[in-house]
Design an enzyme around this catalytic site. Structure first.
Site, mmCIF file in Angstrom:
data_model
loop_
_atom_site.group_PDB
_atom_site.id
_atom_site.type_symbol
_atom_site.label_atom_id
_atom_site.label_comp_id
_atom_site.label_asym_id
_atom_site.label_seq_id
_atom_site.Cartn_x
_atom_site.Cartn_y
_atom_site.Cartn_z
ATOM 1 N N SER A 12 0.740 -1.510 0.748
ATOM 2 C CA SER A 12 0.029 0.037 0.074
ATOM 3 C C SER A 12 0.613 1.101 -0.259
ATOM 4 O O SER A 12 0.345 2.153 -0.995
ATOM 5 C CB SER A 12 -1.447 -0.201 0.904
ATOM 6 O OG SER A 12 0.275 0.014 2.466
ATOM 7 N N GLY A 14 3.976 1.433 -0.298
ATOM 8 C CA GLY A 14 4.857 1.551 -1.758
ATOM 9 C C GLY A 14 4.602 2.698 -3.311
ATOM 10 O O GLY A 14 4.900 3.223 -3.424
ATOM 11 N N TYR A 50 -3.967 -4.144 -2.094
ATOM 12 C CA TYR A 50 -3.456 -3.792 -0.364
ATOM 13 C C TYR A 50 -4.399 -2.338 -0.817
ATOM 14 O O TYR A 50 -4.110 -1.696 -0.085
ATOM 15 C CB TYR A 50 -1.853 -2.639 -1.033
ATOM 16 C CG TYR A 50 -1.047 -4.251 -0.508
ATOM 17 C CD1 TYR A 50 -0.441 -4.408 1.084
ATOM 18 C CD2 TYR A 50 -0.539 -4.759 -1.988
ATOM 19 C CE1 TYR A 50 0.078 -6.069 0.812
ATOM 20 C CE2 TYR A 50 0.320 -6.259 -1.675
ATOM 21 C CZ TYR A 50 0.449 -6.761 -0.338
ATOM 22 O OH TYR A 50 1.668 -7.616 -0.273
ATOM 23 N N ALA A 145 -1.395 5.249 3.933
ATOM 24 C CA ALA A 145 -1.866 5.429 2.794
ATOM 25 C C ALA A 145 -2.891 5.734 2.668
ATOM 26 O O ALA A 145 -3.087 6.261 1.389
ATOM 27 C CB ALA A 145 -0.948 4.357 2.297
ATOM 28 N N LYS A 196 6.689 3.567 17.667
ATOM 29 C CA LYS A 196 5.406 3.678 17.234
ATOM 30 C C LYS A 196 4.387 2.934 17.191
ATOM 31 O O LYS A 196 3.334 2.475 17.586
ATOM 32 C CB LYS A 196 5.125 4.989 16.480
ATOM 33 C CG LYS A 196 5.494 4.609 14.996
ATOM 34 C CD LYS A 196 4.221 4.453 13.871
ATOM 35 C CE LYS A 196 3.864 3.786 12.847
ATOM 36 N NZ LYS A 196 3.802 3.217 11.731
ATOM 37 N N ARG A 260 -2.738 -1.607 10.488
ATOM 38 C CA ARG A 260 -2.420 -2.737 10.483
ATOM 39 C C ARG A 260 -1.852 -3.077 11.944
ATOM 40 O O ARG A 260 -2.778 -3.949 12.342
ATOM 41 C CB ARG A 260 -1.661 -3.723 9.303
ATOM 42 C CG ARG A 260 0.015 -3.654 9.304
ATOM 43 C CD ARG A 260 0.726 -4.097 8.335
ATOM 44 N NE ARG A 260 -0.262 -2.773 7.281
ATOM 45 C CZ ARG A 260 0.659 -3.319 5.909
ATOM 46 N NH1 ARG A 260 1.348 -4.440 5.704
ATOM 47 N NH2 ARG A 260 0.395 -2.711 4.638
ATOM 48 N N ASN A 261 -0.988 -2.361 11.991
ATOM 49 C CA ASN A 261 -0.486 -2.989 14.034
ATOM 50 C C ASN A 261 -1.801 -1.905 14.425
ATOM 51 O O ASN A 261 -2.031 -3.814 16.142
ATOM 52 C CB ASN A 261 0.204 -1.430 14.328
ATOM 53 C CG ASN A 261 1.822 -1.828 13.527
ATOM 54 O OD1 ASN A 261 2.285 -3.064 14.131
ATOM 55 N ND2 ASN A 261 1.996 -1.113 12.275
#
Length: 338
Positions: A12, A14, A50, A145, A196, A260-261
């Protein structure tokens, strides 16, 4: 003449950075190890796994051959997962050594290599010879992104020990929705960017458990304090951590459902196992590996990092999340500053 930029990694971030640079007039090539993804980008101009509902410019060309992708590139941007950065950089370094190519090397990934504890600029410096690079830089900041794709206002920083390179990259990326600042504190920017993700895991877990805004604010504030303690022990400028790659990145990553984290932490808080979360995500969760690296670094350097420690014990020692919170909350009282 248009700047030639090779982007290594078609996830996503990149692929959306490729769009930013393409819109700014650069000649953009993008590399992926996945031939099907390359075919989709070149033929359908989409990257549905993505970035859903987004169409890329037809002028962005994707390659599965990394040598062709980087040929004659003025700048090479690494946006691959942290734990494969070294292997990709080694390939690039070998090609550049053989061809005599020289380029500005840049990365926009966020993590610390396991076992070596190297920051990604260190990995790139070790794998790409000095004679093949003008400079090494890092692009970082609060930048989902999906938001950049819809031209949401985004501010990031580009850090390099080479001021000329930082200013060149600043001009390449900057436009009316994507503003770039320069910074010479590579250490601080990379440590803030990597750690982070640990805090985002914790914030997601608190949400999954049903905690409110007070708890999340406490986690982000004290998380920033321990990131700063570790970073300054390596020589980082403490002011970096109240900037875009510090508090800015924590805010967006620890509050956004696009992170996603955060999503991984939320699932852990809802009672799913780490293996289930990783399988469900289908993409790399950088904070999981970074939690181990940061915990081991804190132990090695004698830096107190209770939030990182608690998350490490949840991920790797099967400590129940509520027990980890109880441990963190009932430690001996401390002064806030100092």
């Amino acid at each position: 003449m248009a700047e030639k930029i090779a982007i290594l990694g078609a996830g996503s971030w990149g692929s959306i950075l490729a769009s930013v640079l393409d819109e700014n007039g650069s000649e953009v090539r993008i590399w992926s190890y996945n031939p099907e993804q390359v075919k989709e980008l070149n033929e359908k101009h989409t990257n549905k796994r993505y970035v859903k509902d987004y169409t890329y410019s037809e002028s962005i060309v994707a390659y599965s051959d990394i040598e062709i992708a980087i040929e004659d590139a003025d700048d090479i941007l690494f946006v691959v997962p942290t734990q494969v950065t070294r292997s990709v950089a080694r390939q690039v370094g070998e090609i550049m050594k053989r061809t005599g190519q020289k380029a500005t090397i840049l990365h926009a990934s966020k993590g610390i290599e396991e076992k070596t504890y190297d920051r990604l600029s260190q990995v790139l410096a070790e794998e790409i010879a000095p004679e093949n690079r003008d400079a090494i830089a890092v692009l970082s900041g609060p930048s989902q992104a999906e938001d950049v794709a819809r031209h949401d206002i985004t501010l990031v920083t580009v850090a390099s020990e080479n001021q000329h390179a930082a200013e060149k990259l600043q001009k390449l990326f900057m436009n009316n929705y994507f503003r770039v600042y320069t910074n010479d504190d590579v250490i601080g920017v990379e440590i803030g960017a990597a750690l982070k993700n640990i805090i985002a895991l914790g914030a997601g877990a608190l949400h999954g458990l049903g905690y409110g805004d007070n708890a999340k604010a406490a986690l982000m504030t004290r998380g920033l304090a321990e990131i700063s303690r570790l970073g300054t022990s390596f020589g980082a400028n403490p002011l970096t951590f109240i900037g875009l790659s510090g508090v800015g990145d924590i805010i967006v990553t620890a509050t956004s459902t696009n992170s996603r984290n955060w999503r991984a932490g939320n699932e852990l808080g809802q009672g799913k196992s780490l293996s289930e979360v990783v399988e469900n995500m289908g993409m790399v969760i950088e904070g999981v590996a970074t939690a181990r690296a940061a915990y081991e670094l804190s132990q090695e350097r004698g830096i107190e990092m209770p939030i990182t420690t608690a998350i490490y014990k949840v991920l790797y020692e099967n400590l129940e999340i509520r027990d980890a919170i109880r441990w963190a909350m009932t430690r001996d009282g401390k002064a806030e500053i100092g």
